[in-house]
Design a protein around this motif. Structure first.
Motif, PDB file in Angstrom:
ATOM      1  N   ASN A 121      38.283  64.025 -44.464  1.00 37.78           N
ATOM      2  CA  ASN A 121      39.681  64.302 -44.748  1.00 37.78           C
ATOM      3  C   ASN A 121      40.427  64.918 -43.570  1.00 37.78           C
ATOM      4  O   ASN A 121      41.650  64.820 -43.498  1.00 37.78           O
ATOM      5  N   ALA A 122      39.718  65.572 -42.646  1.00 36.21           N
ATOM      6  CA  ALA A 122      40.383  66.303 -41.564  1.00 36.21           C
ATOM      7  C   ALA A 122      41.331  65.393 -40.788  1.00 36.21           C
ATOM      8  O   ALA A 122      40.987  64.259 -40.448  1.00 36.21           O
ATOM      9  N   GLY A 123      42.525  65.888 -40.517  1.00 34.00           N
ATOM     10  CA  GLY A 123      43.481  65.070 -39.786  1.00 34.00           C
ATOM     11  C   GLY A 123      44.651  65.871 -39.258  1.00 34.00           C
ATOM     12  O   GLY A 123      44.976  66.940 -39.780  1.00 34.00           O
ATOM     13  N   VAL A 124      45.259  65.355 -38.218  1.00 32.39           N
ATOM     14  CA  VAL A 124      46.473  65.933 -37.641  1.00 32.39           C
ATOM     15  C   VAL A 124      47.459  64.807 -37.377  1.00 32.39           C
ATOM     16  O   VAL A 124      47.108  63.624 -37.426  1.00 32.39           O
ATOM     17  N   ALA A 125      48.695  65.183 -37.084  1.00 33.98           N
ATOM     18  CA  ALA A 125      49.725  64.191 -36.787  1.00 33.98           C
ATOM     19  C   ALA A 125      50.709  64.759 -35.793  1.00 33.98           C
ATOM     20  O   ALA A 125      50.812  65.983 -35.607  1.00 33.98           O
ATOM     21  N   GLU A 126      51.409  63.876 -35.120  1.00 37.10           N
ATOM     22  CA  GLU A 126      52.536  64.232 -34.260  1.00 37.10           C
ATOM     23  C   GLU A 126      53.501  63.064 -34.277  1.00 37.10           C
ATOM     24  O   GLU A 126      53.138  61.946 -34.623  1.00 37.10           O
ATOM     25  N   GLY A 127      54.745  63.335 -33.929  1.00 42.35           N
ATOM     26  CA  GLY A 127      55.740  62.282 -33.922  1.00 42.35           C
ATOM     27  C   GLY A 127      56.598  62.337 -32.678  1.00 42.35           C
ATOM     28  O   GLY A 127      56.596  63.336 -31.944  1.00 42.35           O
ATOM     29  N   GLY A 128      57.333  61.257 -32.443  1.00 43.31           N
ATOM     30  CA  GLY A 128      58.219  61.193 -31.291  1.00 43.31           C
ATOM     31  C   GLY A 128      58.016  59.918 -30.503  1.00 43.31           C
ATOM     32  O   GLY A 128      57.074  59.159 -30.752  1.00 43.31           O
ATOM     33  N   PRO A 129      58.906  59.655 -29.541  1.00 42.78           N
ATOM     34  CA  PRO A 129      58.787  58.435 -28.730  1.00 42.78           C
ATOM     35  C   PRO A 129      57.486  58.420 -27.929  1.00 42.78           C
ATOM     36  O   PRO A 129      57.136  59.413 -27.270  1.00 42.78           O
ATOM     37  N   PHE A 130      56.786  57.305 -27.947  1.00 45.71           N
ATOM     38  CA  PHE A 130      55.515  57.214 -27.233  1.00 45.71           C
ATOM     39  C   PHE A 130      55.705  57.419 -25.732  1.00 45.71           C
ATOM     40  O   PHE A 130      54.882  58.082 -25.081  1.00 45.71           O
ATOM     41  N   ALA A 131      56.776  56.864 -25.179  1.00 45.96           N
ATOM     42  CA  ALA A 131      56.987  56.953 -23.729  1.00 45.96           C
ATOM     43  C   ALA A 131      57.104  58.392 -23.247  1.00 45.96           C
ATOM     44  O   ALA A 131      56.799  58.687 -22.084  1.00 45.96           O
ATOM     45  N   GLU A 132      57.526  59.287 -24.133  1.00 47.30           N
ATOM     46  CA  GLU A 132      57.703  60.680 -23.754  1.00 47.30           C
ATOM     47  C   GLU A 132      56.637  61.589 -24.355  1.00 47.30           C
ATOM     48  O   GLU A 132      56.740  62.820 -24.288  1.00 47.30           O
ATOM     49  N   SER A 133      55.609  61.009 -24.934  1.00 41.80           N
ATOM     50  CA  SER A 133      54.593  61.812 -25.627  1.00 41.80           C
ATOM     51  C   SER A 133      53.684  62.524 -24.637  1.00 41.80           C
ATOM     52  O   SER A 133      53.459  62.068 -23.514  1.00 41.80           O
ATOM     53  N   ASP A 134      53.173  63.644 -25.061  1.00 41.79           N
ATOM     54  CA  ASP A 134      52.198  64.395 -24.278  1.00 41.79           C
ATOM     55  C   ASP A 134      50.840  63.708 -24.408  1.00 41.79           C
ATOM     56  O   ASP A 134      50.329  63.556 -25.515  1.00 41.79           O
ATOM     57  N   THR A 187      35.744  67.784 -45.112  1.00 47.89           N
ATOM     58  CA  THR A 187      36.274  68.251 -43.835  1.00 47.89           C
ATOM     59  C   THR A 187      37.769  68.517 -43.972  1.00 47.89           C
ATOM     60  O   THR A 187      38.438  67.994 -44.852  1.00 47.89           O
ATOM     61  N   GLY A 188      38.294  69.362 -43.079  1.00 51.26           N
ATOM     62  CA  GLY A 188      39.700  69.737 -43.175  1.00 51.26           C
ATOM     63  C   GLY A 188      39.981  70.483 -44.459  1.00 51.26           C
ATOM     64  O   GLY A 188      41.023  70.299 -45.090  1.00 51.26           O
ATOM     65  N   ALA A 189      39.041  71.367 -44.858  1.00 52.56           N
ATOM     66  CA  ALA A 189      39.098  71.980 -46.182  1.00 52.56           C
ATOM     67  C   ALA A 189      39.825  73.321 -46.209  1.00 52.56           C
ATOM     68  O   ALA A 189      39.865  73.980 -47.248  1.00 52.56           O
ATOM     69  N   ALA A 190      40.411  73.744 -45.101  1.00 51.10           N
ATOM     70  CA  ALA A 190      41.025  75.069 -45.052  1.00 51.10           C
ATOM     71  C   ALA A 190      42.334  75.155 -45.815  1.00 51.10           C
ATOM     72  O   ALA A 190      42.746  76.246 -46.213  1.00 51.10           O
ATOM     73  N   ARG A 191      42.991  74.042 -45.998  1.00 52.12           N
ATOM     74  CA  ARG A 191      44.300  74.070 -46.679  1.00 52.12           C
ATOM     75  C   ARG A 191      44.660  72.657 -47.132  1.00 52.12           C
ATOM     76  O   ARG A 191      43.912  71.719 -46.919  1.00 52.12           O
ATOM     77  N   GLY A 192      45.820  72.546 -47.758  1.00 51.94           N
ATOM     78  CA  GLY A 192      46.347  71.234 -48.102  1.00 51.94           C
ATOM     79  C   GLY A 192      45.444  70.428 -49.006  1.00 51.94           C
ATOM     80  O   GLY A 192      44.820  70.942 -49.937  1.00 51.94           O
ATOM     81  N   LEU A 193      45.379  69.137 -48.746  1.00 49.19           N
ATOM     82  CA  LEU A 193      44.592  68.241 -49.583  1.00 49.19           C
ATOM     83  C   LEU A 193      43.112  68.579 -49.529  1.00 49.19           C
ATOM     84  O   LEU A 193      42.408  68.471 -50.536  1.00 49.19           O
ATOM     85  N   GLY A 194      42.618  68.990 -48.371  1.00 51.84           N
ATOM     86  CA  GLY A 194      41.208  69.338 -48.266  1.00 51.84           C
ATOM     87  C   GLY A 194      40.821  70.461 -49.207  1.00 51.84           C
ATOM     88  O   GLY A 194      39.789  70.408 -49.889  1.00 51.84           O
TER      89      GLY A 194
END
Length: 296
Positions: A91-104, A16-23
């Motif tokens: 393998n499929a995965g995403v990420a985001e960063g930033g303060p939790f209190a202000e997260s979407d 899974t997540g095989a379109a690019r990167g590590l996958g």
């Protein structure tokens, strides 16, 4: 999946997540070692490009790993076209960063859904095949599974979750002769990591890690290590190898991280305020194409 000189030859492997990167790198390494590869991802055009560049037999399916019905359909088509899988790599995965209190809330939830719920949906789809083939399920985790970091709450929570899920699944299916492995990896040269360095919150996160933990590893190297673990049905694989030692000190890591954060975060925020990154990498519009994002 008995061990032999070419244990993957003729076997069906799902990534899974095989379109690019590590996958994509995993798909190539599996194909080079003789497997018939089923590539799953959200970007059909990019999946086609990866598939067309692989040796041997392969096919791709555009599907969201969080879509149970879509995964069920993809699983049925893989069986009909390639045969029952002996290897499944979540393998499929995403990420985001930033303060939790202000997260979407929607973005935060999407990270957990893809990384954790998507891994569970992948296992649920293909476990009947792995029972029949006595196969192997590899869960791609992260250093974030072992030690959480500030500004990465969704990613760390999801990766800790997949580690626990894999441990529970391993115990549950051991008597069915199915192997379950966990891949603990650090910074890997994917579009998500390159995107992460453009954001102050994640750039500073990596800058404050010990020097060995800052290194970015080539996808081909990581894929080679992971596929070797698949061939040997290992319960765990660490890339780089020194990550194994973090298991010995993981109980001590949270207070240390808290102490450092209490000292450093106010100073860093004063020079450049932290802001939410949104989903990282070219996979931001969907589920992402390859691990790994910041390991926390």
């Amino acid at each position: 999946m008995p061990v032999s000189g070419k244990p993957l030859h003729g076997r069906v492997a799902v990534v899974t997540g095989a379109a690019r990167g590590l996958g994509a790198a995993l798909a190539r390494t599996l194909a080079e070692r003789g497997a018939k590869v089923a590539l799953l991802g959200r970007d059909e055009r990019t999946l086609d490009l990866v598939r067309d560049d692989l040796p041997g037999t392969s096919a791709c399916w555009e599907v969201d790993v969080t879509d149970d019905r879509g995964m069920h359909r993809a699983g049925a088509e893989i069986r009909a076209r390639l045969g029952p899988p002996s290897v499944v790599v979540a393998n499929a995965g995403v990420a985001e960063g930033g303060p939790f209190a202000e997260s979407d809330p929607g973005v935060w939830r999407r990270v957990v859904e893809v990384n954790l719920i998507g891994s569970a949906a992948t296992a649920r789809t293909f476990l009947p095949d792995l029972f029949a083939t006595r196969g192997y399920f590899l869960q791609v985790a992260s250093l974030a599974s072992i030690g959480a970091a500030p500004m990465m709450s969704a990613y760390c929570a999801s990766k800790a979750g997949v580690e626990s899920f894999a441990h529970a699944l391993r115990a549950e299916v051991a008597h069915r002769h199915v192997g379950v492995g966990i891949a603990y990896i650090n910074w890997t040269d994917t579009d998500m990591v390159r995107d992460a360095d453009e954001h102050a919150v994640l750039r500073e996160l990596r800058a404050h890690m010990p020097p060995p933990a800052r290194k970015v590893h080539p996808t081909a190297h990581v894929a080679d290590r992971l596929v070797t673990a698949v061939e040997r049905r290992r319960p765990s694989v660490y890339v780089p190898g020194w990550l194994r030692s973090t298991q010995l000190v993981r109980a001590a890591m949270p207070p240390v991280v808290t102490w450092l954060s209490r000292r450093e975060l106010p100073r860093l925020a004063a020079s450049e305020p932290f802001a939410a990154t949104g989903l990282l990498g070219r996979g931001r519009a969907g589920q992402g194409g390859g691990e790994k994002a910041p390991p926390g």
